[in-house]
Design a protein around this motif. Structure first.
Motif, PDB file in Angstrom:
ATOM      1  N   TYR A   1       0.971  -1.277   0.087  1.00 34.54           N
ATOM      2  CA  TYR A   1      -0.031   0.037  -0.105  1.00 34.54           C
ATOM      3  C   TYR A   1       0.777   1.260  -0.205  1.00 34.54           C
ATOM      4  CZ  TYR A   1      -3.610  -2.977   1.525  1.00 34.54           C
ATOM      5  OH  TYR A   1      -4.657  -4.271   1.677  1.00 34.54           O
ATOM      6  N   CYS A   2       0.620   2.235  -0.664  1.00 30.57           N
ATOM      7  CA  CYS A   2       1.245   3.389  -0.761  1.00 30.57           C
ATOM      8  C   CYS A   2       0.386   4.547   0.093  1.00 30.57           C
ATOM      9  CB  CYS A   2       1.199   4.236  -2.271  1.00 30.57           C
ATOM     10  SG  CYS A   2       1.917   5.784  -2.359  1.00 30.57           S
ATOM     11  N   MET A   3       1.062   5.458   0.932  1.00 29.12           N
ATOM     12  CA  MET A   3       0.185   6.350   1.817  1.00 29.12           C
ATOM     13  C   MET A   3       1.060   7.582   1.597  1.00 29.12           C
ATOM     14  SD  MET A   3       0.714   7.882   5.101  1.00 29.12           S
ATOM     15  CE  MET A   3       0.788   6.733   6.502  1.00 29.12           C
ATOM     16  N   ALA A   4       0.056   8.880   1.477  1.00 27.17           N
ATOM     17  CA  ALA A   4       0.795  10.039   1.712  1.00 27.17           C
ATOM     18  C   ALA A   4       0.568  10.608   3.084  1.00 27.17           C
ATOM     19  CB  ALA A   4      -0.056  10.811   0.691  1.00 27.17           C
ATOM     20  N   VAL A   5       1.493  10.962   3.641  1.00 28.46           N
ATOM     21  CA  VAL A   5       1.347  11.464   5.255  1.00 28.46           C
ATOM     22  C   VAL A   5       0.563  12.766   5.153  1.00 28.46           C
ATOM     23  CG1 VAL A   5       2.671  11.947   6.978  1.00 28.46           C
ATOM     24  CG2 VAL A   5       3.611  10.288   5.491  1.00 28.46           C
ATOM     25  N   ILE A   6      -0.426  12.708   5.440  1.00 33.37           N
ATOM     26  CA  ILE A   6      -1.515  13.745   4.990  1.00 33.37           C
ATOM     27  C   ILE A   6      -2.685  13.541   5.971  1.00 33.37           C
ATOM     28  CG2 ILE A   6      -2.563  13.007   2.787  1.00 33.37           C
ATOM     29  CD1 ILE A   6      -2.984  16.173   2.401  1.00 33.37           C
ATOM     30  N   GLY A   7      -3.063  14.439   6.836  1.00 33.12           N
ATOM     31  CA  GLY A   7      -4.376  14.332   7.451  1.00 33.12           C
ATOM     32  C   GLY A   7      -3.956  13.597   8.708  1.00 33.12           C
ATOM     33  N   LEU A   8      -5.172  12.982   9.358  1.00 32.21           N
ATOM     34  CA  LEU A   8      -4.926  12.274  10.616  1.00 32.21           C
ATOM     35  C   LEU A   8      -4.410  11.081  10.381  1.00 32.21           C
ATOM     36  CD1 LEU A   8      -8.188  13.354  12.513  1.00 32.21           C
ATOM     37  CD2 LEU A   8      -5.915  14.161  13.120  1.00 32.21           C
ATOM     38  N   ASN A   9      -4.907  10.180   9.406  1.00 29.31           N
ATOM     39  CA  ASN A   9      -4.401   9.029   9.225  1.00 29.31           C
ATOM     40  C   ASN A   9      -3.739   8.493   8.093  1.00 29.31           C
ATOM     41  OD1 ASN A   9      -7.541   8.646  10.775  1.00 29.31           O
ATOM     42  ND2 ASN A   9      -5.620   7.896  11.656  1.00 29.31           N
ATOM     43  N   GLY A  10      -3.428   9.722   7.199  1.00 33.49           N
ATOM     44  CA  GLY A  10      -2.914   9.485   5.860  1.00 33.49           C
ATOM     45  C   GLY A  10      -3.801   9.273   4.843  1.00 33.49           C
ATOM     46  N   SER A  11      -3.617   9.203   3.861  1.00 27.90           N
ATOM     47  CA  SER A  11      -4.451   8.981   2.576  1.00 27.90           C
ATOM     48  C   SER A  11      -3.746   7.600   1.923  1.00 27.90           C
ATOM     49  CB  SER A  11      -4.262   9.836   1.529  1.00 27.90           C
ATOM     50  OG  SER A  11      -5.107  10.975   1.967  1.00 27.90           O
ATOM     51  N   TRP A  12      -4.545   6.688   1.612  1.00 28.21           N
ATOM     52  CA  TRP A  12      -4.163   5.579   1.299  1.00 28.21           C
ATOM     53  C   TRP A  12      -4.614   4.786   0.064  1.00 28.21           C
ATOM     54  CZ3 TRP A  12      -1.183   2.493   4.634  1.00 28.21           C
ATOM     55  CH2 TRP A  12      -1.140   2.612   5.943  1.00 28.21           C
ATOM     56  N   GLY A  13      -3.748   4.114  -0.857  1.00 29.60           N
ATOM     57  CA  GLY A  13      -4.259   3.441  -2.189  1.00 29.60           C
ATOM     58  C   GLY A  13      -4.835   2.179  -1.724  1.00 29.60           C
ATOM     59  N   GLN A  14      -5.312   1.540  -2.741  1.00 29.15           N
ATOM     60  CA  GLN A  14      -6.013   0.339  -2.680  1.00 29.15           C
ATOM     61  C   GLN A  14      -5.264  -0.751  -2.579  1.00 29.15           C
ATOM     62  OE1 GLN A  14      -5.169   1.805  -5.763  1.00 29.15           O
ATOM     63  NE2 GLN A  14      -4.299  -0.087  -6.902  1.00 29.15           N
ATOM     64  N   GLY A  15      -3.963  -0.766  -2.714  1.00 30.36           N
ATOM     65  CA  GLY A  15      -2.987  -1.806  -2.825  1.00 30.36           C
ATOM     66  C   GLY A  15      -2.998  -2.620  -3.998  1.00 30.36           C
ATOM     67  N   THR A  16      -1.453  -3.279  -4.074  1.00 34.11           N
ATOM     68  CA  THR A  16      -1.119  -4.211  -5.190  1.00 34.11           C
ATOM     69  C   THR A  16      -0.544  -5.364  -4.637  1.00 34.11           C
ATOM     70  OG1 THR A  16      -0.081  -4.226  -7.197  1.00 34.11           O
ATOM     71  CG2 THR A  16       0.932  -2.843  -5.570  1.00 34.11           C
ATOM     72  N   ARG A  17      -0.890  -6.602  -4.960  1.00 34.86           N
ATOM     73  CA  ARG A  17      -0.572  -7.633  -4.511  1.00 34.86           C
ATOM     74  C   ARG A  17       0.695  -8.005  -5.236  1.00 34.86           C
ATOM     75  NH1 ARG A  17      -3.254 -11.337  -1.635  1.00 34.86           N
ATOM     76  NH2 ARG A  17      -5.090 -10.174  -2.126  1.00 34.86           N
ATOM     77  N   VAL A  18       1.813  -8.458  -4.343  1.00 36.05           N
ATOM     78  CA  VAL A  18       3.233  -9.006  -4.804  1.00 36.05           C
ATOM     79  C   VAL A  18       3.395 -10.587  -4.207  1.00 36.05           C
ATOM     80  CG1 VAL A  18       5.542  -8.955  -4.608  1.00 36.05           C
ATOM     81  CG2 VAL A  18       4.405  -6.870  -4.783  1.00 36.05           C
ATOM     82  N   THR A  19       3.563 -11.447  -5.127  1.00 38.64           N
ATOM     83  CA  THR A  19       3.775 -12.899  -4.593  1.00 38.64           C
ATOM     84  C   THR A  19       5.002 -13.153  -5.188  1.00 38.64           C
ATOM     85  OG1 THR A  19       1.376 -13.420  -4.725  1.00 38.64           O
ATOM     86  CG2 THR A  19       2.909 -15.075  -4.742  1.00 38.64           C
TER      87      THR A  19
END
Length: 116
Positions: free
Chosen positions: A95-113
């Motif tokens: 997951y990618c996260m921008a350090v913004i706001g109370l909890n950050g803003s998050w992407g939906q995720g990408t799966r790595v196997t």
């Protein structure tokens, strides 16, 4: 709206490499630090890497230090995670996260196997 969209996940063999991308929109990307997290199956979410807003400072989890590189291109509103020498234990949703706001803003995720 603030949006972060990860891409680049997939199946890779142990010892291989993969680079993840996170495309940001809806905010002034260059003003905020970014982070990559991951959540292995059945395990807690963990912080993988952090990069400062200008890309001049980085911090890595011990588990990925020396193998992963976080970077960003503010002109493209994109943060990257280059993953080298991959191990099965790197298998996770990233997951990618921008350090913004109370909890950050998050992407939906990408799966790595990572598997042979």
């Amino acid at each position: 709206q603030v949006q972060l969209v990860e891409s680049g996940g997939g199946l890779v063999q142990p010892g291989g490499s993969l680079t993840l991308s996170c495309a940001a929109s809806g905010f002034t990307f260059r003003l905020y630090a970014s982070r990559w997290y991951r959540q292995p199956p059945g395990k807690e979410r963990e912080l993988v890497a952090t990069i400062s807003s200008a890309g001049s400072s980085t911090v890595y989890a011990d588990s990925v230090k020396g193998r992963f590189i976080i970077s960003r291109d503010n002109a493209k509103n994109t943060v990257y995670l280059q993953m080298n020498s991959l191990k099965p234990e790197d298998t996770a949703v990233y997951y990618c996260m921008a350090v913004i706001g109370l909890n950050g803003s998050w992407g939906q995720g990408t799966r790595v196997t990572v598997s042979a």
